[in-house]
Design a protein around this motif. Structure first.
Motif, PDB file in Angstrom:
ATOM      1  N   PHE A 151      54.845 -15.152  17.160  1.00  0.00           N
ATOM      2  CA  PHE A 151      54.758 -15.941  18.396  1.00  0.00           C
ATOM      3  C   PHE A 151      56.092 -16.573  18.783  1.00  0.00           C
ATOM      4  N   ALA A 167      49.413 -15.782  24.511  1.00  0.00           N
ATOM      5  CA  ALA A 167      49.385 -16.235  23.116  1.00  0.00           C
ATOM      6  C   ALA A 167      48.781 -17.626  22.990  1.00  0.00           C
ATOM      7  N   TRP A 220      45.033 -17.287  23.519  1.00  0.00           N
ATOM      8  CA  TRP A 220      44.378 -16.683  22.355  1.00  0.00           C
ATOM      9  C   TRP A 220      44.272 -17.692  21.216  1.00  0.00           C
ATOM     10  N   ARG A 221      45.374 -18.384  20.914  1.00  0.00           N
ATOM     11  CA  ARG A 221      45.357 -19.372  19.825  1.00  0.00           C
ATOM     12  C   ARG A 221      44.336 -20.466  20.105  1.00  0.00           C
ATOM     13  N   ARG A 238      44.347 -10.463  21.510  1.00  0.00           N
ATOM     14  CA  ARG A 238      44.952 -10.426  20.175  1.00  0.00           C
ATOM     15  C   ARG A 238      45.886  -9.247  20.077  1.00  0.00           C
TER      16      ARG A 238
END
Length: 136
Positions: free
Chosen positions: A64, A110, A113-114, A136
């Motif tokens: 990331f 990202a 998603w996190r 993902r």
């Protein structure tokens, strides 16, 4: 303790991962960052380091970095001159010249998603549903 990494799917030791990069919680150094909630059972509290969770292993956390670092540089550290877009006299958006669209897009994906895979209450309303695997 070994747990399944939510990104690579391997059994690994998970690390503390910031869902939103720490720099976004430190925008105004003279103001201590606080978290707020619209739920009565949760009270405002200080969050000097942001909200983190153990969702990925160290190797996946590093994946990331490029996107996170780009967003921090673009949006916080090197605030470039932005051209306002006006509608009926009010500024409704800004044009930021020379952005790296791919890196900014991957940063947003990202973070989403996190937040979606996190068990933290702060992100409990963020769910990607059937798009979680694709993201993902």
């Amino acid at each position: 303790m070994m747990r399944t990494c939510r990104l690579c799917g391997r059994e690994r030791k998970l690390v503390d991962s910031h869902i939103i990069p720490r720099a976004f919680f430190q925008i105004e150094p003279d103001q201590p960052p606080r978290l707020f909630s619209n739920r009565r059972e949760f009270h405002p509290r200080r969050a000097p380091k942001g909200v983190y969770d153990q969702i990925v292993c160290e190797a996946c956390e590093r994946r990331f970095s490029e996107y996170d670092n780009y967003a921090v540089k673009l949006l916080i550290r090197e605030r470039v001159v932005r051209e306002p877009i006006k509608h009926r006299g009010a500024t409704i958006a800004y044009v930021v010249p020379d952005i790296d669209y791919k890196n900014l897009k991957l940063f947003v994906i990202a973070v989403l998603w996190r937040a979606s895979v996190s068990d933290q209450v702060f992100y409990s309303k963020v769910r990607l549903g059937h798009l979680e695997d694709l993201t993902r």
